[in-house]
Write a protein that holds these residues in place. Structure first.
Motif, short mmCIF file in Angstrom:
data_model
loop_
_atom_site.label_atom_id
_atom_site.label_comp_id
_atom_site.label_asym_id
_atom_site.label_seq_id
_atom_site.Cartn_x
_atom_site.Cartn_y
_atom_site.Cartn_z
N ILE A 48 0.78 -1.28 0.13
CA ILE A 48 -0.05 0.01 -0.09
C ILE A 48 0.79 1.41 0.07
O ILE A 48 0.54 2.25 -0.74
N SER A 49 2.06 1.34 0.94
CA SER A 49 2.98 2.47 0.95
C SER A 49 3.54 2.58 -0.47
O SER A 49 3.73 3.78 -0.83
N GLY A 50 4.01 1.72 -1.15
CA GLY A 50 4.55 1.59 -2.33
C GLY A 50 3.76 2.36 -3.39
O GLY A 50 3.88 2.76 -4.28
N LEU A 51 2.45 1.57 -3.30
CA LEU A 51 1.52 2.22 -4.35
C LEU A 51 1.08 3.97 -4.34
O LEU A 51 1.12 4.32 -5.16
N ILE A 52 1.14 4.06 -2.90
CA ILE A 52 1.27 5.74 -2.44
C ILE A 52 2.16 6.49 -2.98
O ILE A 52 2.26 7.61 -3.53
N LEU A 53 3.38 6.01 -2.91
CA LEU A 53 4.72 6.36 -3.14
C LEU A 53 4.58 6.60 -4.58
O LEU A 53 5.08 7.56 -5.29
N ILE A 54 4.30 5.74 -5.42
CA ILE A 54 4.24 5.82 -6.94
C ILE A 54 3.19 6.88 -7.45
O ILE A 54 3.59 8.07 -8.29
N PHE A 55 2.02 6.88 -6.70
CA PHE A 55 1.15 7.94 -7.15
C PHE A 55 1.76 9.35 -6.82
O PHE A 55 1.44 10.29 -7.88
N GLU A 56 2.14 9.63 -5.82
CA GLU A 56 2.65 10.82 -5.25
C GLU A 56 3.85 11.29 -6.30
O GLU A 56 3.88 12.49 -6.43
N TRP A 57 4.78 10.34 -6.65
CA TRP A 57 5.76 10.77 -7.65
C TRP A 57 5.24 11.14 -8.85
O TRP A 57 5.66 12.17 -9.58
N TRP A 58 4.32 10.45 -9.27
CA TRP A 58 3.60 10.64 -10.76
C TRP A 58 3.00 11.95 -10.65
O TRP A 58 3.11 12.80 -11.52
N TYR A 59 2.23 12.36 -9.56
CA TYR A 59 1.53 13.60 -9.41
C TYR A 59 2.62 14.78 -9.50
O TYR A 59 2.22 15.85 -9.94
N PHE A 60 3.47 14.64 -8.68
CA PHE A 60 4.54 15.57 -8.43
C PHE A 60 5.22 15.77 -9.91
O PHE A 60 5.69 16.93 -10.17
N ARG A 61 5.54 14.73 -10.49
CA ARG A 61 5.97 15.10 -11.90
C ARG A 61 5.12 15.57 -12.71
O ARG A 61 5.64 16.62 -13.88
N LYS A 62 3.91 15.61 -12.81
CA LYS A 62 2.89 16.08 -13.67
C LYS A 62 2.60 17.36 -13.22
O LYS A 62 2.25 18.25 -14.00
N THR A 96 8.49 -0.96 5.66
CA THR A 96 7.69 -1.99 5.82
C THR A 96 8.04 -3.02 5.08
O THR A 96 7.66 -4.13 5.57
N ALA A 97 8.80 -2.82 3.93
CA ALA A 97 9.16 -3.78 3.05
C ALA A 97 10.38 -4.50 3.59
O ALA A 97 10.40 -5.89 3.73
N LEU A 98 11.11 -3.80 4.69
CA LEU A 98 12.30 -4.43 5.31
C LEU A 98 11.47 -5.39 6.54
O LEU A 98 11.92 -6.45 6.91
N LEU A 99 10.57 -4.81 7.27
CA LEU A 99 9.68 -5.66 8.09
C LEU A 99 9.12 -6.99 7.36
O LEU A 99 9.29 -7.75 8.07
N ALA A 100 8.55 -6.92 6.39
CA ALA A 100 8.07 -8.02 5.67
C ALA A 100 9.21 -8.93 5.59
O ALA A 100 8.98 -10.16 5.57
N LEU A 101 10.41 -8.50 5.03
CA LEU A 101 11.32 -9.56 4.66
C LEU A 101 12.05 -10.11 5.95
O LEU A 101 12.20 -11.43 5.85
N LEU A 102 12.25 -9.47 6.94
CA LEU A 102 12.43 -9.75 8.43
C LEU A 102 11.59 -10.90 8.64
O LEU A 102 11.92 -11.99 9.46
N THR A 103 10.31 -10.67 8.83
CA THR A 103 9.37 -11.71 9.38
C THR A 103 9.11 -12.79 8.53
O THR A 103 9.01 -13.77 9.06
#
Length: 511
Positions: free
Chosen positions: A26-40, A460-467
């Motif tokens: 979810i946070s990755g999807l938010i990051l991608i959308f935020e980056w796209w919106y900032f570029r545009k 969160t990706a690091l937590l998922a990997l460690l878990t």
């Protein structure tokens, strides 16, 4: 009431893997959308929603736009936004210096080459284009000059010019080269150019009578016309440098009435503007701007910043940033600030030189519009004119950086002009000497929420990997953290339950 201990004991490591993996996605999807919106759009989506919708809803913000101090993007210049981004084109510097009398003196003093080979090669191409023609075939003196323009060694160029004059004392291009490179003072330049003018006028009259006889004669006349106009312009520049301002202005005015193709390269109106500013003839400068500051004509730093200087002149002497921030800008101040924003959007490198935040160097012989080379060429000659207007530099200092807050993402869309070209830095590095620190376009900083979501996604990706790799230890750690977090809530619920029970028995006993 819920029992946190029972809830935590029932959770398995698979739950934590799923939880952290889902959070990372979810946070990755938010990051991608935020980056796209900032570029545009050049801003953060979350920040925009917070300021424009959530903040007014809770009464903590103002939904009004602060664009009154900016430049209207949909006014008369709105159609400029639709223009295609042109390629970087190098232009001849209208105020280029004399190599012998000015550039060479700098080299003697500092032992640094003020011109690059790339810049000098462009000048050689210009000279070959305008000072040679097909009719020169078989004429020894002009063939010598064709070779002389391409010579890298200045001594060889000067020697070739003298050789051409020995062959033909009426070879005007040879006089031009000697005036540009052999003369070590402006007085010597003027003396040689006056000799060249007599020869050029004589050659011009001869070819004018024969121009209609053949294509070669027409090319010869065109070449003689270019030589004559070039000599007149350089003579006018000598007069300007020697302080003969009225004479220089008259010569520049006469030249602006000429229409040969070379006039599109020389941009004599910029020489005229600079000379008029030196005379402080601001009404005449405004008249020249009214003719050349047109939407259909190519802009330049001289046009945009001179227009800003004239508008700033009306309010700069009484302008105070503290007073303006309290009462707001007057209509005249708004007009001046808008003109400064327009100029800065066209060439954002100029203010650093005018405010002396960066050291100036000698301008190159060619400039790239909107680039650092043009900013140096403009500031080198116009810094004194800004200092002559009281308060103009203070107004520029207080307002120029506001331009970048108004602009959309700079490399995709402009506000009044086409987007800032990405190729200017590479071209400027070719035009400017190696000892100069090339100024680059100020990039927008990434919004906080893009950095926040990037950190959240990585965490969160690091937590998922460690878990996934260590489910048991991570499960213990997660239970411990959840227990610590839930303890205050459990304590609060216990207290609340006791209060409710005691008050219930008191009410019952009263009944």
């Amino acid at each position: 009431m819920w029992d946190s201990n029972m809830f935590l004991t029932t959770l398995t490591p698979k739950f934590y893997v799923a939880l952290t993996g889902t959070s990372s996605l979810i946070s990755g999807l938010i990051l991608i959308f935020e980056w796209w919106y900032f570029r545009k759009y050049g801003t953060s989506f979350i920040e925009q929603v917070s300021l424009n919708h959530i903040s007014p809803w809770i009464g903590g913000g103002d939904n009004s736009s602060d664009s009154t101090n900016g430049v209207n993007a949909t006014g008369t210049n709105g159609s400029i936004n639709q223009q295609a981004v042109p390629e970087c084109k190098v232009w001849r510097n209208p105020l280029n210096l004399f190599r012998g009398a000015e550039y060479q003196r700098f080299y003697w003093a500092t032992n640094k080459e003020p011109l690059t080979y790339y810049d000098m090669n462009l000048s050689a191409q210009d000279h070959q284009t305008f000072f040679t023609c097909e009719a020169d075939v078989g004429k020894t003196e002009y063939e010598i000059m064709q070779t002389a323009w391409r010579e890298r060694n200045p001594v060889a160029r000067i020697k070739a010019a003298h050789e051409a004059l020995e062959k033909n004392p009426e070879c005007a291009p040879a006089y031009i080269l000697l005036a540009e490179e052999e003369a070590t003072t402006i007085l010597e330049c003027e003396k040689i150019l006056k000799q060249a003018l007599q020869v050029a006028e004589k050659n011009y009259r001869k070819s004018q009578q024969l121009q209609h006889q053949s294509a070669l004669m027409e090319a010869l006349h065109r070449r003689d016309t270019n030589v004559l106009i070039y000599i007149k312009r350089r003579l006018a520049m000598c007069a300007r440098k020697l302080g003969k301002l009225k004479e220089a202005v008259k010569m520049f005015r006469d030249l602006t009435k000429e229409v040969p193709p070379i006039m599109n390269i020389l941009n004599v109106h910029e020489n005229l503007i600079e000379a008029l500013l030196e005379m402080q003839a601001y009404a005449d400068v405004q008249a020249v701007l009214a003719k050349y500051d047109d939407i259909s004509l190519p802009k330049s730093a001289t046009i945009c910043y001179t227009a800003a200087l004239l508008k700033a002149r009306a309010v700069a002497d009484k302008f105070s940033a503290d007073v303006a921030s309290k009462r707001g800008l007057t209509s005249a101040e708004t007009t001046a600030v808008d003109a400064i924003h327009r100029a800065v959007e066209f060439n954002p490198h100029v203010p650093k030189y005018l405010l002396e935040l960066k050291p100036l160097i000698l301008p190159p012989e060619h400039v790239l519009k909107r680039g650092d080379s043009e900013a140096i060429a403009y500031s080198f000659f116009h810094l004194s004119h800004w200092k002559q207007v009281e308060g103009a530099l203070n107004l520029l200092h207080c307002t120029w950086e506001g331009t970048f807050r108004m602009l959309p993402y700079p490399l995709e869309r402009g506000h009044l002009f086409y987007p800032y070209p990405t190729c200017t830095e590479c071209a400027d590095r070719e035009l400017l000497p190696v000892f100069h620190d090339v100024s680059v376009y100020p990039k927008k900083e990434l919004p906080f929420f893009i950095l926040f979501t990037a950190g959240l996604c990585s965490f969160t990706a690091l937590l998922a990997l460690l878990t996934h790799q260590y489910p048991e230890p991570m499960g213990v750690i997660a239970k411990t953290l959840l227990s610590c977090i839930s303890m205050p809530f459990q304590y609060f619920m216990d207290k609340l339950e006791a209060i409710v029970k005691s008050s219930f028995w008191q009410q019952l006993s009263r009944i």
